[in-house]
Design an enzyme around this catalytic site. Sequence first.
Site, short mmCIF file in Angstrom:
data_model
loop_
_atom_site.label_atom_id
_atom_site.label_comp_id
_atom_site.label_asym_id
_atom_site.label_seq_id
_atom_site.Cartn_x
_atom_site.Cartn_y
_atom_site.Cartn_z
N LYS A 83 20.39 36.94 77.59
CA LYS A 83 20.61 35.96 76.42
C LYS A 83 21.77 35.93 76.09
O LYS A 83 22.79 37.02 75.42
CB LYS A 83 19.91 36.57 75.54
CG LYS A 83 19.42 35.80 73.91
CD LYS A 83 17.86 37.03 73.99
CE LYS A 83 17.51 36.01 72.54
NZ LYS A 83 17.04 37.32 71.39
C1 E4P Z 1 14.14 36.26 69.62
O1 E4P Z 1 14.69 35.73 70.49
C2 E4P Z 1 15.09 35.92 68.12
O2 E4P Z 1 15.91 37.15 68.14
C3 E4P Z 1 14.05 36.98 66.97
O3 E4P Z 1 13.41 35.58 66.85
C4 E4P Z 1 14.56 36.87 66.00
O4 E4P Z 1 14.07 37.47 64.60
P1 E4P Z 1 14.04 37.55 63.60
O5 E4P Z 1 14.60 36.61 62.54
O6 E4P Z 1 12.73 37.70 62.89
O7 E4P Z 1 15.23 38.69 63.21
#
Ligand code: E4P
Length: 217
Positions: A83
């Site tokens: 990622k």
């Molecule tokens: C997933 O890949 C993201 O990091 C995550 O969904 C972020 O979510 P949040 O905005 O609730 O922290």
Amino acid sequence: MKFFVDTAEIDQIKELNDLGMVDGVTTNPSLIAKSGRDILEVTKEICSIVDGPVSAEVVSLTADDMIAEGRKLAKIADNIAVKVPLTWDGLKACKTLSDEGNMVNVTLCFSANQAILAAKAGATFISPFIGRLDDINLDGLELIDDIRTIYDNYGYETQILAASIRSANHMSECAKIGADVATAPANVIKSMANHVLTDKGLAGFMADIEKAGIKIL
Ligand code: E4P
């Protein structure tokens, strides 16, 4: 629509995985910090539980460092998706890592233009953040819809991984739009089972069961 669970908590992943509700896992530095565990160790354990893609996020800002970290993360298991953030350096890292045959998830996407660049850089997944857009009075679901239209217009193969999901409603709306994947916390996935009329109906049945003394076992 595939379900990824957005957590680094092993017990939550195991519970949903045993039910066939998990097609993959997403983590980010905040979720790893919350788990209190070493990133390499907990990511390895998650990869041993789940067959599908497990996103593990780099922690540097320059393309060279992201590439080095991505290569190290990718060695953890075959199902790692590296990622990277949607910055210019992140796009460079995406191109190199995907050219090397790795799955790459480009995260922190907040616009259709960013999603186009990620697709052109060879991203396996683009992660538009619905909830964080809603938080600033923009429409996160509209972004998912826009990206779906653009990717379909040009046949981009990058999968739309709807992220920052805060409610069961977000899940069904993403499915209606045609997101390829939705990643959500375990409690949101479990809340999809809830309906007030189910609870009311069951209470009525239980009252009649008790009144009539109905038994099966
Ligand atoms: C997933 O890949 C993201 O990091 C995550 O969904 C972020 O979510 P949040 O905005 O609730 O922290």
